[in-house]
Write a protein that holds these residues in place. Structure first.
Motif, PDB file in Angstrom:
ATOM      1  N   ILE A 131       0.847  -1.197   0.000  1.00 59.55           N
ATOM      2  CA  ILE A 131       0.000   0.000   0.000  1.00 59.55           C
ATOM      3  C   ILE A 131       0.885   1.250   0.000  1.00 59.55           C
ATOM      4  O   ILE A 131       0.650   2.200  -0.758  1.00 59.55           O
ATOM      5  CB  ILE A 131      -0.970  -0.017   1.206  1.00 59.55           C
ATOM      6  CG1 ILE A 131      -2.015  -1.123   1.001  1.00 59.55           C
ATOM      7  CG2 ILE A 131      -1.635   1.342   1.401  1.00 59.55           C
ATOM      8  CD1 ILE A 131      -2.810  -1.474   2.256  1.00 59.55           C
ATOM      9  N   GLU A 132       1.929   1.240   0.829  1.00 59.20           N
ATOM     10  CA  GLU A 132       2.869   2.359   0.849  1.00 59.20           C
ATOM     11  C   GLU A 132       3.606   2.490  -0.482  1.00 59.20           C
ATOM     12  O   GLU A 132       4.072   3.574  -0.822  1.00 59.20           O
ATOM     13  CB  GLU A 132       3.862   2.193   1.991  1.00 59.20           C
ATOM     14  CG  GLU A 132       3.229   2.363   3.354  1.00 59.20           C
ATOM     15  CD  GLU A 132       4.187   2.052   4.485  1.00 59.20           C
ATOM     16  OE1 GLU A 132       5.399   2.315   4.341  1.00 59.20           O
ATOM     17  OE2 GLU A 132       3.715   1.547   5.523  1.00 59.20           O
ATOM     18  N   GLY A 133       3.691   1.395  -1.214  1.00 56.31           N
ATOM     19  CA  GLY A 133       4.323   1.408  -2.535  1.00 56.31           C
ATOM     20  C   GLY A 133       3.367   1.811  -3.648  1.00 56.31           C
ATOM     21  O   GLY A 133       3.716   1.744  -4.828  1.00 56.31           O
ATOM     22  N   GLY A 134       2.142   2.220  -3.292  1.00 58.51           N
ATOM     23  CA  GLY A 134       1.199   2.723  -4.281  1.00 58.51           C
ATOM     24  C   GLY A 134       0.202   1.713  -4.809  1.00 58.51           C
ATOM     25  O   GLY A 134      -0.543   2.001  -5.746  1.00 58.51           O
ATOM     26  N   ILE A 135       0.151   0.531  -4.221  1.00 59.34           N
ATOM     27  CA  ILE A 135      -0.790  -0.498  -4.654  1.00 59.34           C
ATOM     28  C   ILE A 135      -2.114  -0.286  -3.907  1.00 59.34           C
ATOM     29  O   ILE A 135      -2.118  -0.054  -2.695  1.00 59.34           O
ATOM     30  CB  ILE A 135      -0.240  -1.913  -4.367  1.00 59.34           C
ATOM     31  CG1 ILE A 135       1.158  -2.107  -4.949  1.00 59.34           C
ATOM     32  CG2 ILE A 135      -1.209  -2.989  -4.839  1.00 59.34           C
ATOM     33  CD1 ILE A 135       1.262  -2.074  -6.446  1.00 59.34           C
ATOM     34  N   ALA A 136      -3.223  -0.380  -4.618  1.00 56.33           N
ATOM     35  CA  ALA A 136      -4.543  -0.240  -3.989  1.00 56.33           C
ATOM     36  C   ALA A 136      -4.722  -1.308  -2.910  1.00 56.33           C
ATOM     37  O   ALA A 136      -4.223  -2.430  -3.042  1.00 56.33           O
ATOM     38  CB  ALA A 136      -5.640  -0.365  -5.042  1.00 56.33           C
ATOM     39  N   THR A 137      -5.444  -0.972  -1.861  1.00 55.83           N
ATOM     40  CA  THR A 137      -5.570  -1.826  -0.678  1.00 55.83           C
ATOM     41  C   THR A 137      -6.013  -3.246  -1.006  1.00 55.83           C
ATOM     42  O   THR A 137      -5.376  -4.222  -0.579  1.00 55.83           O
ATOM     43  CB  THR A 137      -6.543  -1.192   0.342  1.00 55.83           C
ATOM     44  OG1 THR A 137      -6.032   0.097   0.694  1.00 55.83           O
ATOM     45  CG2 THR A 137      -6.689  -2.049   1.579  1.00 55.83           C
ATOM     46  N   GLU A 138      -7.093  -3.413  -1.746  1.00 55.88           N
ATOM     47  CA  GLU A 138      -7.591  -4.761  -2.044  1.00 55.88           C
ATOM     48  C   GLU A 138      -6.562  -5.563  -2.830  1.00 55.88           C
ATOM     49  O   GLU A 138      -6.320  -6.741  -2.543  1.00 55.88           O
ATOM     50  CB  GLU A 138      -8.905  -4.675  -2.830  1.00 55.88           C
ATOM     51  CG  GLU A 138      -9.539  -6.028  -3.068  1.00 55.88           C
ATOM     52  CD  GLU A 138     -10.885  -5.926  -3.773  1.00 55.88           C
ATOM     53  OE1 GLU A 138     -11.249  -6.915  -4.437  1.00 55.88           O
ATOM     54  OE2 GLU A 138     -11.556  -4.880  -3.676  1.00 55.88           O
ATOM     55  N   ILE A 139      -5.950  -4.943  -3.796  1.00 61.93           N
ATOM     56  CA  ILE A 139      -4.925  -5.623  -4.608  1.00 61.93           C
ATOM     57  C   ILE A 139      -3.696  -5.924  -3.755  1.00 61.93           C
ATOM     58  O   ILE A 139      -3.088  -6.989  -3.889  1.00 61.93           O
ATOM     59  CB  ILE A 139      -4.571  -4.781  -5.851  1.00 61.93           C
ATOM     60  CG1 ILE A 139      -5.787  -4.713  -6.766  1.00 61.93           C
ATOM     61  CG2 ILE A 139      -3.363  -5.350  -6.575  1.00 61.93           C
ATOM     62  CD1 ILE A 139      -5.663  -3.731  -7.907  1.00 61.93           C
TER      63      ILE A 139
END
Length: 180
Positions: A131-139
């Motif tokens: 998530i901190e790396g920019g990935i959406a939460t669900e993914i």
């Protein structure tokens, strides 16, 4: 022999034979301690031994695998450090996962909460980095689960094939796979 030294020697018995196969005879043989000495260190017997082994490995896992995920470095660097430490933790893929070994049969019922908590925590911490790396939460959560599946599957395959190359390949490519 002190309790910690005994636990270190007992880990391999549970890794190789699971909870059910970790008989008192095997545990005694691994430590060189007689049954009465084992009961001296672990008064509640085999169940206490299993719980102690799991706790010891969980503490080591936290120090080596989870702590790098908590630092303030860039997500890719944290994942790379985790992967580097996974190599050491699993002896370059030569050692199987203790949780996997204990989760079979009776051990799963006895230690279900510890096993579930360990995997859940690892997935959650991995997801946070993603998530901190920019990935959406669900993914991020899906990829974190897939990352743990890949690692665990690679360990099973490495053991079954007596070849650590699948484990090494998964570990090498995991940061890119998770962050892509």
């Amino acid at each position: 022999m002190d309790r910690e030294k005994a636990i270190i020697q007992l880990i391999e018995v549970f890794r190789q034979h699971g909870y059910e196969g970790a008989t008192l005879s095997r545990l005694s043989q691994a430590t060189g301690l007689g049954r009465s000495s084992l009961y001296h260190h672990f008064p509640k017997g085999k169940e206490e031994i299993g719980a102690s082994v799991l706790s010891y490995v969980a503490e080591r896992f936290e120090r080596m695998i989870l702590v790098p995920l908590w630092n303030k470095k860039e997500p890719r660097e944290r994942l790379q450090q985790m992967c580097q430490n996974l190599r050491e933790f699993y002896c370059q893929g030569q050692e199987s996962c203790l949780l996997n070994a204990i989760a079979l049969g009776e051990g799963n019922e006895l230690f279900k909460e510890q096993i579930q908590q360990a995997f859940t925590t690892w997935i959650e911490e991995l997801a946070q980095v993603l998530i901190e790396g920019g990935i959406a939460t669900e993914i991020a959560y899906q990829r974190a689960e897939e990352g743990v599946i890949l690692i665990q599957g690679a360990l099973v395959l490495a053991r079954g094939l007596n070849n650590t190359k699948p484990f090494e390949r998964i570990i090498e490519n995991l940061p890119d796979k998770l962050l892509s």
